[in-house]
Design an enzyme around this catalytic site. Structure first.
Site, PDB file in Angstrom:
ATOM      1  N   THR A 114      45.550  41.227  33.680  1.00 56.83           N
ATOM      2  CA  THR A 114      46.024  42.601  33.591  1.00 56.83           C
ATOM      3  C   THR A 114      47.532  42.663  33.373  1.00 56.83           C
ATOM      4  OG1 THR A 114      46.388  44.557  34.991  1.00 56.83           O
ATOM      5  CG2 THR A 114      46.028  42.517  36.141  1.00 56.83           C
ATOM      6  N   ASP A 115      48.000  43.785  32.831  1.00 56.70           N
ATOM      7  CA  ASP A 115      49.451  43.993  32.699  1.00 56.70           C
ATOM      8  C   ASP A 115      50.105  44.268  34.061  1.00 56.70           C
ATOM      9  OD1 ASP A 115      48.457  46.579  33.141  1.00 56.70           O
ATOM     10  OD2 ASP A 115      49.448  47.484  31.411  1.00 56.70           O
ATOM     11  N   GLU A 116      49.286  44.548  35.084  1.00 62.09           N
ATOM     12  CA  GLU A 116      49.869  44.924  36.384  1.00 62.09           C
ATOM     13  C   GLU A 116      50.608  43.764  37.049  1.00 62.09           C
ATOM     14  OE1 GLU A 116      47.471  47.524  38.790  1.00 62.09           O
ATOM     15  OE2 GLU A 116      46.336  48.206  37.051  1.00 62.09           O
TER      16      GLU A 116
ATOM     17  N   TYR B 236      46.134  43.935  44.709  1.00 54.51           N
ATOM     18  CA  TYR B 236      45.348  43.624  43.501  1.00 54.51           C
ATOM     19  C   TYR B 236      46.180  42.829  42.506  1.00 54.51           C
ATOM     20  CZ  TYR B 236      43.509  44.327  38.780  1.00 54.51           C
ATOM     21  OH  TYR B 236      43.094  44.127  37.488  1.00 54.51           O
TER      22      TYR B 236
ATOM     23  N   LYS C  63      45.813  38.918  41.123  1.00 53.00           N
ATOM     24  CA  LYS C  63      45.623  38.569  39.712  1.00 53.00           C
ATOM     25  C   LYS C  63      46.758  37.657  39.231  1.00 53.00           C
ATOM     26  CE  LYS C  63      42.889  39.730  37.155  1.00 53.00           C
ATOM     27  NZ  LYS C  63      41.526  39.213  36.795  1.00 53.00           N
TER      28      LYS C  63
HETATM   29  P1  NAD Z   1      34.910  45.871  37.599  1.00 57.26           P
HETATM   30  O1  NAD Z   1      35.359  46.033  39.000  1.00 57.26           O
HETATM   31  O2  NAD Z   1      34.287  47.028  36.897  1.00 57.26           O
HETATM   32  O3  NAD Z   1      33.857  44.671  37.484  1.00 57.26           O
HETATM   33  C1  NAD Z   1      34.026  43.466  38.164  1.00 57.26           C
HETATM   34  C2  NAD Z   1      32.706  42.693  38.121  1.00 57.26           C
HETATM   35  O4  NAD Z   1      32.903  41.453  38.815  1.00 57.26           O
HETATM   36  C3  NAD Z   1      31.553  43.420  38.823  1.00 57.26           C
HETATM   37  O5  NAD Z   1      30.401  43.372  38.017  1.00 57.26           O
HETATM   38  C4  NAD Z   1      31.366  42.629  40.116  1.00 57.26           C
HETATM   39  O6  NAD Z   1      30.022  42.641  40.572  1.00 57.26           O
HETATM   40  C5  NAD Z   1      31.812  41.232  39.697  1.00 57.26           C
HETATM   41  N1  NAD Z   1      32.274  40.435  40.834  1.00 57.26           N
HETATM   42  C6  NAD Z   1      33.153  40.809  41.811  1.00 57.26           C
HETATM   43  N2  NAD Z   1      33.314  39.805  42.686  1.00 57.26           N
HETATM   44  C7  NAD Z   1      32.548  38.759  42.253  1.00 57.26           C
HETATM   45  C8  NAD Z   1      32.322  37.446  42.713  1.00 57.26           C
HETATM   46  N3  NAD Z   1      32.902  36.983  43.833  1.00 57.26           N
HETATM   47  N4  NAD Z   1      31.488  36.642  42.011  1.00 57.26           N
HETATM   48  C9  NAD Z   1      30.888  37.102  40.882  1.00 57.26           C
HETATM   49  N5  NAD Z   1      31.061  38.349  40.395  1.00 57.26           N
HETATM   50  C10 NAD Z   1      31.884  39.163  41.078  1.00 57.26           C
HETATM   51  O7  NAD Z   1      36.181  45.350  36.799  1.00 57.26           O
HETATM   52  P2  NAD Z   1      36.629  45.607  35.295  1.00 57.26           P
HETATM   53  O8  NAD Z   1      37.424  46.847  35.245  1.00 57.26           O
HETATM   54  O9  NAD Z   1      35.464  45.436  34.405  1.00 57.26           O
HETATM   55  O10 NAD Z   1      37.655  44.397  35.105  1.00 57.26           O
HETATM   56  C11 NAD Z   1      37.201  43.122  34.631  1.00 57.26           C
HETATM   57  C12 NAD Z   1      38.373  42.180  34.546  1.00 57.26           C
HETATM   58  O11 NAD Z   1      39.354  42.714  33.664  1.00 57.26           O
HETATM   59  C13 NAD Z   1      39.075  41.950  35.883  1.00 57.26           C
HETATM   60  O12 NAD Z   1      39.433  40.599  35.958  1.00 57.26           O
HETATM   61  C14 NAD Z   1      40.308  42.836  35.814  1.00 57.26           C
HETATM   62  O13 NAD Z   1      41.355  42.308  36.574  1.00 57.26           O
HETATM   63  C15 NAD Z   1      40.616  42.779  34.326  1.00 57.26           C
HETATM   64  N6  NAD Z   1      41.309  43.967  33.789  1.00 57.26           N
HETATM   65  C16 NAD Z   1      40.830  45.223  34.018  1.00 57.26           C
HETATM   66  C17 NAD Z   1      41.480  46.320  33.456  1.00 57.26           C
HETATM   67  C18 NAD Z   1      40.960  47.725  33.647  1.00 57.26           C
HETATM   68  O14 NAD Z   1      41.596  48.687  33.191  1.00 57.26           O
HETATM   69  N7  NAD Z   1      39.794  47.928  34.258  1.00 57.26           N
HETATM   70  C19 NAD Z   1      42.617  46.135  32.672  1.00 57.26           C
HETATM   71  C20 NAD Z   1      43.078  44.826  32.455  1.00 57.26           C
HETATM   72  C21 NAD Z   1      42.408  43.749  33.012  1.00 57.26           C
HETATM   73  P1  TYD Z   2      43.461  53.630  38.304  1.00 57.71           P
HETATM   74  O1  TYD Z   2      42.410  54.139  37.361  1.00 57.71           O
HETATM   75  O2  TYD Z   2      43.098  53.359  39.731  1.00 57.71           O
HETATM   76  O3  TYD Z   2      44.123  52.347  37.607  1.00 57.71           O
HETATM   77  P2  TYD Z   2      45.457  51.499  38.004  1.00 57.71           P
HETATM   78  O4  TYD Z   2      45.948  51.923  39.332  1.00 57.71           O
HETATM   79  O5  TYD Z   2      44.933  50.094  38.003  1.00 57.71           O
HETATM   80  O6  TYD Z   2      46.423  51.773  36.895  1.00 57.71           O
HETATM   81  O7  TYD Z   2      44.657  54.677  38.331  1.00 57.71           O
HETATM   82  C1  TYD Z   2      45.340  55.045  37.133  1.00 57.71           C
HETATM   83  C2  TYD Z   2      46.462  55.962  37.526  1.00 57.71           C
HETATM   84  O8  TYD Z   2      45.901  57.193  38.035  1.00 57.71           O
HETATM   85  C3  TYD Z   2      47.330  55.417  38.635  1.00 57.71           C
HETATM   86  O9  TYD Z   2      48.695  55.785  38.383  1.00 57.71           O
HETATM   87  C4  TYD Z   2      46.827  56.121  39.888  1.00 57.71           C
HETATM   88  C5  TYD Z   2      46.348  57.458  39.359  1.00 57.71           C
HETATM   89  N1  TYD Z   2      45.219  58.066  40.097  1.00 57.71           N
HETATM   90  C6  TYD Z   2      45.314  59.395  40.541  1.00 57.71           C
HETATM   91  O10 TYD Z   2      46.343  60.081  40.329  1.00 57.71           O
HETATM   92  N2  TYD Z   2      44.263  59.929  41.222  1.00 57.71           N
HETATM   93  C7  TYD Z   2      43.136  59.232  41.489  1.00 57.71           C
HETATM   94  O11 TYD Z   2      42.207  59.764  42.152  1.00 57.71           O
HETATM   95  C8  TYD Z   2      43.037  57.876  41.013  1.00 57.71           C
HETATM   96  C9  TYD Z   2      41.811  57.052  41.275  1.00 57.71           C
HETATM   97  C10 TYD Z   2      44.104  57.347  40.312  1.00 57.71           C
END
Ligand code: NAD
Ligand code: TYD
Length: 358
Positions: free
Chosen positions: A133-135, A159, A163
């Site tokens: 992630t970019d975070e 988080y 990561k």
């Molecule tokens: P998500 O939370 O929707 O899905 C995570 C999946 O991992 C779930 O299906 C869960 O059951 C599985 N999981 C959790 N713990 C586990 C374990 N111990 N063993 C096996 N499986 C396990 O997450 P997402 O949003 O789909 O993100 C996927 C990846 O992409 C993550 O690594 C996250 O850091 C990265 N990412 C997410 C975003 C975003 O905007 N959502 C952006 C950049 C990177």
């Molecule tokens: P989120 O979807 O949790 O992603 P991330 O924190 O990983 O960027 O949140 C996106 C942005 O929205 C973040 O600045 C927090 C804000 N947010 C709210 O303002 N209200 C909410 O209920 C949630 C879940 C997030």
């Protein structure tokens, strides 16, 4: 040939599995623990398809990973599995350290043992693709340039710290052991199957239920949003053509303030499913901010564009409209994921946030 995908029942992982099988036809072994965030319903269209082998299990289970690698001999591991929600990491960081750090460690060690035993072309072709992630880069000042791949790591939440730790392990396994890794750091994704604890789907499902739309703090925090299938196509490009040991930032050049996103979602819902009670914006409620809330993320995606020719296919206008339409068309999916444990989470995260004004 096949891939081992971890976390393939989550939001991005399930989009990736569907997209991968549709575009390449190649089989996927999908290892997922099915935590609250994993949902096999996302993969219902693959039921009975021999190209998708689902295994319920934990990435911390080294023996299981060893067995899967020996049995299926995948040409690559694409590692999505993680605890992914910042607010949950504030309430309970332990699960983040376990899955994101210890789980990645177990997977790297299993991959190393497996890869060391390969020979010739199979060894040369093997890849460990770490999805991050970019975070990890922390928070940007308003006018600061977007994150490049050489930006210092400055994670601020449990988080992002977990990561960042996993990224460092992946880097070290390449430098020390020569494991053929690539890492991608992507901005915020949105699209189908996004669990409604995250901003965009939460706003859609709350609005449709006539519930408050909780905006943290002043709502001026900025995220850089990418439609999920564009993330999938970027991963495919890096897996195919990315240089070993490199990291690639993935983003859509699309910085948006949270409040602007919430207003846009409301406007789309007003158009697509108007509420007789009035415009959805009436539900916007400013609430207590997230502790340690990062102010701004922005991705400089020039490296992946230049080296691999990748570009997003969706604009924010097309992607957000598709997303709202998807949620309107999948009310059964929404109803099912809003189970008892989802309601417990909503109570835990929002009960103590007092309404205020921006
Ligand atoms: P998500 O939370 O929707 O899905 C995570 C999946 O991992 C779930 O299906 C869960 O059951 C599985 N999981 C959790 N713990 C586990 C374990 N111990 N063993 C096996 N499986 C396990 O997450 P997402 O949003 O789909 O993100 C996927 C990846 O992409 C993550 O690594 C996250 O850091 C990265 N990412 C997410 C975003 C975003 O905007 N959502 C952006 C950049 C990177
Ligand atoms: P989120 O979807 O949790 O992603 P991330 O924190 O990983 O960027 O949140 C996106 C942005 O929205 C973040 O600045 C927090 C804000 N947010 C709210 O303002 N209200 C909410 O209920 C949630 C879940 C997030």
């Amino acid at each position: 040939m096949s891939l081992l995908v971890t976390g393939g029942a989550g939001f991005i992982g399930s989009n990736f599995v569907l997209d991968w099988i549709a575009t390449t036809g190649e089989a996927v072994v999908n290892l997922d623990a099915l935590t609250y965030a994993g949902n096999l319903r996302n993969l219902a269209s693959l039921q009975g398809d021999a190209r998708h082998v689902f295994v319920q299990g934990d990435i911390c289970d080294r023996a299981l990973i060893d067995r899967l690698l020996a049995e299926h001999r995948p040409r690559a591991i694409v590692h999505f599995a993680a605890e992914s929600h910042v607010d949950r990491s504030i309430h309970g960081p332990g699960a983040f350290v376990r899955t994101n750090v210890e789980g990645t460690f177990a997977l790297l060690e299993a991959a190393r043992a497996h890869w060391s035993g390969l020979g010739g072309a199979e060894k040369d072709a093997f890849r460990f693709h770490h999805v991050s992630t970019d975070e990890v880069y922390g928070s940007l000042a308003p006018e600061a340039p977007a994150f490049t791949e050489t930006h210092a790591y400055e994670p601020n939440s449990p988080y992002s710290a977990s990561k960042a730790a996993s990224d460092h392990l992946v880097r070290a396994w390449h430098h020390t052991y020569g494991l053929p890794v690539v890492t991608t750091n992507c901005s915020n994704n949105y699209g189908p199957y996004h669990f409604p604890e995250k901003l965009i789907p939460l706003m859609i499902v709350n609005a449709l239920a006539g519930k408050p739309l909780p905006v943290y703090g002043d709502g001026r925090q900025i995220r850089d949003w990418l439609y999920v299938t564009d993330h999938c196509s970027a991963i495919r490009a890096v897996l195919e053509r990315g240089r070993l040991g490199e990291t690639y930032n993935i983003g859509g050049w699309n910085e948006q303030a949270n409040i602007d996103i919430v207003r846009l979602v409301c406007a789309l819902l007003d158009e697509l499913q108007p509420d007789p009670a009035g415009p959805y914006q009436r539900l916007i409620t400013y609430v207590t901010d997230r502790p340690g809330h990062d102010r701004r993320y922005a991705i400089d995606a020039r490296k992946i564009e230049r080296e691999l020719g990748w570009r997003p296919a969706e604009t924010f206008e097309t992607g957000i409209r598709k997303t709202v339409e998807w949620y309107l068309a999948h009310t059964d999916w929404v109803r099912e994921v809003q189970s008892g444990s989802y309601r417990d989470w909503v109570a835990q995260n929002y009960a103590a946030r007092t309404p205020g004004s921006a």
